[in-house]
Write a protein that holds these residues in place. Structure first.
Motif, short mmCIF file in Angstrom:
data_model
loop_
_atom_site.label_atom_id
_atom_site.label_comp_id
_atom_site.label_asym_id
_atom_site.label_seq_id
_atom_site.Cartn_x
_atom_site.Cartn_y
_atom_site.Cartn_z
N HIS A 128 -33.62 17.98 1.18
CA HIS A 128 -32.39 17.50 1.81
C HIS A 128 -32.51 16.04 2.24
O HIS A 128 -31.56 15.26 2.13
CB HIS A 128 -32.03 18.38 3.01
CG HIS A 128 -31.34 19.65 2.63
ND1 HIS A 128 -32.01 20.72 2.08
CD2 HIS A 128 -30.03 20.03 2.70
CE1 HIS A 128 -31.15 21.70 1.84
NE2 HIS A 128 -29.95 21.30 2.21
N THR A 174 -32.95 20.97 9.22
CA THR A 174 -33.47 21.70 8.05
C THR A 174 -34.96 22.03 8.08
O THR A 174 -35.40 22.89 7.32
CB THR A 174 -33.19 20.90 6.76
OG1 THR A 174 -33.87 19.63 6.83
CG2 THR A 174 -31.69 20.66 6.59
N GLU A 175 -35.74 21.37 8.94
CA GLU A 175 -37.20 21.54 8.89
C GLU A 175 -37.64 22.99 9.05
O GLU A 175 -38.56 23.46 8.37
CB GLU A 175 -37.88 20.67 9.95
CG GLU A 175 -39.39 20.74 9.91
CD GLU A 175 -39.97 20.32 8.58
OE1 GLU A 175 -40.69 21.13 7.98
OE2 GLU A 175 -39.70 19.19 8.14
N PRO A 224 -35.11 27.96 6.00
CA PRO A 224 -35.66 28.20 4.65
C PRO A 224 -34.83 27.57 3.55
O PRO A 224 -34.45 28.22 2.57
CB PRO A 224 -35.65 29.73 4.57
CG PRO A 224 -34.49 30.14 5.40
CD PRO A 224 -34.47 29.17 6.56
N ILE A 225 -34.55 26.25 3.68
CA ILE A 225 -33.68 25.61 2.69
C ILE A 225 -34.26 24.31 2.14
O ILE A 225 -33.55 23.57 1.45
CB ILE A 225 -32.27 25.33 3.28
CG1 ILE A 225 -32.37 24.49 4.55
CG2 ILE A 225 -31.54 26.64 3.56
CD1 ILE A 225 -31.03 24.09 5.14
N SER A 226 -35.51 23.99 2.42
CA SER A 226 -36.21 22.80 1.91
C SER A 226 -35.74 21.52 2.59
O SER A 226 -34.82 20.84 2.13
CB SER A 226 -36.05 22.66 0.39
OG SER A 226 -36.77 21.53 -0.07
N SER A 227 -36.40 21.16 3.68
CA SER A 227 -36.03 19.96 4.44
C SER A 227 -36.31 18.68 3.65
O SER A 227 -35.50 17.75 3.66
CB SER A 227 -36.80 19.92 5.76
OG SER A 227 -38.19 19.82 5.54
N SER A 278 -45.02 26.43 -1.25
CA SER A 278 -44.03 25.42 -0.85
C SER A 278 -44.38 24.02 -1.34
O SER A 278 -43.59 23.08 -1.16
CB SER A 278 -43.86 25.41 0.67
OG SER A 278 -45.04 24.92 1.31
N GLY A 335 -39.45 28.79 4.54
CA GLY A 335 -39.11 30.00 3.81
C GLY A 335 -40.32 30.72 3.27
O GLY A 335 -40.45 31.94 3.38
N ARG A 348 -28.75 28.00 -0.81
CA ARG A 348 -29.69 27.43 -1.77
C ARG A 348 -29.16 27.56 -3.19
O ARG A 348 -29.27 26.63 -4.00
CB ARG A 348 -31.04 28.15 -1.66
CG ARG A 348 -31.84 27.84 -0.40
CD ARG A 348 -33.12 28.67 -0.38
NE ARG A 348 -33.96 28.31 -1.51
CZ ARG A 348 -35.04 27.53 -1.43
NH1 ARG A 348 -35.40 27.02 -0.26
NH2 ARG A 348 -35.74 27.25 -2.50
N SER A 361 -39.00 25.90 0.14
CA SER A 361 -39.08 25.61 1.57
C SER A 361 -40.40 26.07 2.17
O SER A 361 -40.82 27.21 1.95
CB SER A 361 -37.92 26.30 2.29
OG SER A 361 -38.15 26.38 3.68
N ARG A 362 -41.06 25.17 2.93
CA ARG A 362 -42.29 25.56 3.64
C ARG A 362 -41.99 26.68 4.62
O ARG A 362 -42.72 27.66 4.71
CB ARG A 362 -42.87 24.34 4.37
CG ARG A 362 -44.29 24.57 4.94
CD ARG A 362 -44.52 23.75 6.19
NE ARG A 362 -43.60 24.14 7.25
CZ ARG A 362 -43.76 25.20 8.03
NH1 ARG A 362 -44.80 25.99 7.88
NH2 ARG A 362 -42.87 25.49 8.95
#
Length: 268
Positions: free
Chosen positions: A26, A16-17, A20-23, A153, A162, A247, A159-160
């Motif tokens: 998660h 996920t890192e 664009p889904i916020s690691s 972010s 994203g 998302r 997400s960073r």
């Protein structure tokens, strides 16, 4: 935290890192599912293993970071990364207390996931002309503007990757170039975050915990390398829509559970 738990969290981080889904969101959810919310080392672990993920960027793009014989070009590359990194440092220091408070808000995370997802549904159409453009030289001003997008972010659930990819697209970069600059910018950003957390929590670094950090970083490194390669290929061919729907679904489920009276707690 057990070795198995460390490996699971590291796999989530590696996957996920750079998507664009916020690691962080998660990994926090993963910690919660495994009952590690109140484990102080687990909170340190999810930050520090990002070091493994950033090493995957250096390994895959080592020519960018270590262009032997091209000192001026390499120096210019690092200056641009530094310029893009500055806004995160400034706003991080100014807004730390607000960020810490927001990290404990389930509502903020869920709403951010949904809003960010809706934005991603329209990103491909909005920047369609940019995708047809060849790679271009990133100027210092463009790097700074992408860095300002990274500040967004800091809101939990945003997400960073994203935010910075959208920032790159806003500078008329194509998807591949925007994603790659996002990867490069992750190196100083996550390195600083990992180093700060290690220094602030030195008392948690027992021999067994150090072993877990090494294992987690190694797993995150391998998984992130695979994820980066897969993401670039997918992004060029299919765009952002699937990440937007993902998302929206995750954020929507969290909001629905809250509306039904379920208690959901996120630990920083």
């Amino acid at each position: 935290m057990t070795v198995i738990q460390a490996i699971i969290i590291a796999i989530v981080e590696g996957i996920t890192e750079f998507l664009p889904i916020s690691s962080t969101g998660h990994m926090i959810i993963t910690n919660s599912i495994m009952g590690l919310n109140e484990d102080q080392f687990a909170k340190l672990f999810i930050i520090v293993i990002q070091f493994g993920a950033i090493l995957s960027v250096v390994a895959l793009y080592w020519k960018k970071f270590l262009s032997l014989g091209k000192f001026r070009q390499t120096f210019d590359f690092y200056v641009k990364l530094f310029i893009a990194f500055i806004p995160a440092v400034v706003f991080g220091l100014l807004l730390k207390s607000y960020i810490d408070a927001a990290l404990e808000s389930v509502t903020v995370v869920a709403v951010s996931l949904v809003v960010g997802g809706i934005i991603l549904l329209f990103i491909d159409r909005l920047f369609q002309k940019s995708e047809e453009s060849p790679d271009k030289e990133i100027t210092y001003a463009m790097a700074l503007r992408i860095g300002l997008f990274q500040v967004i972010s800091m809101i939990p659930g945003v997400s960073r990757a994203g935010a910075t990819i959208v920032g790159g697209l806003a500078q008329k970069l194509n998807r591949k170039q925007a994603a790659e600059f996002s990867f490069f910018l992750a190196v100083p950003t996550m390195l600083a975050a990992s180093a700060k957390d290690l220094l602030d929590n030195k008392d948690l670094l027992s021999d067994s915990n150090i072993q877990l950090l090494v294992i987690g970083s190694a797993v995150a490194f391998v998984v992130a390398m695979i994820a980066i390669r897969s993401f670039i290929g997918y992004l060029q061919n299919h765009g952002f829509k699937i990440f937007g729907w993902y998302r929206i679904i995750v954020g929507g489920i969290i909001l629905l559970l809250m509306a039904m009276g379920y208690s959901i707690t996120l630990a920083k």
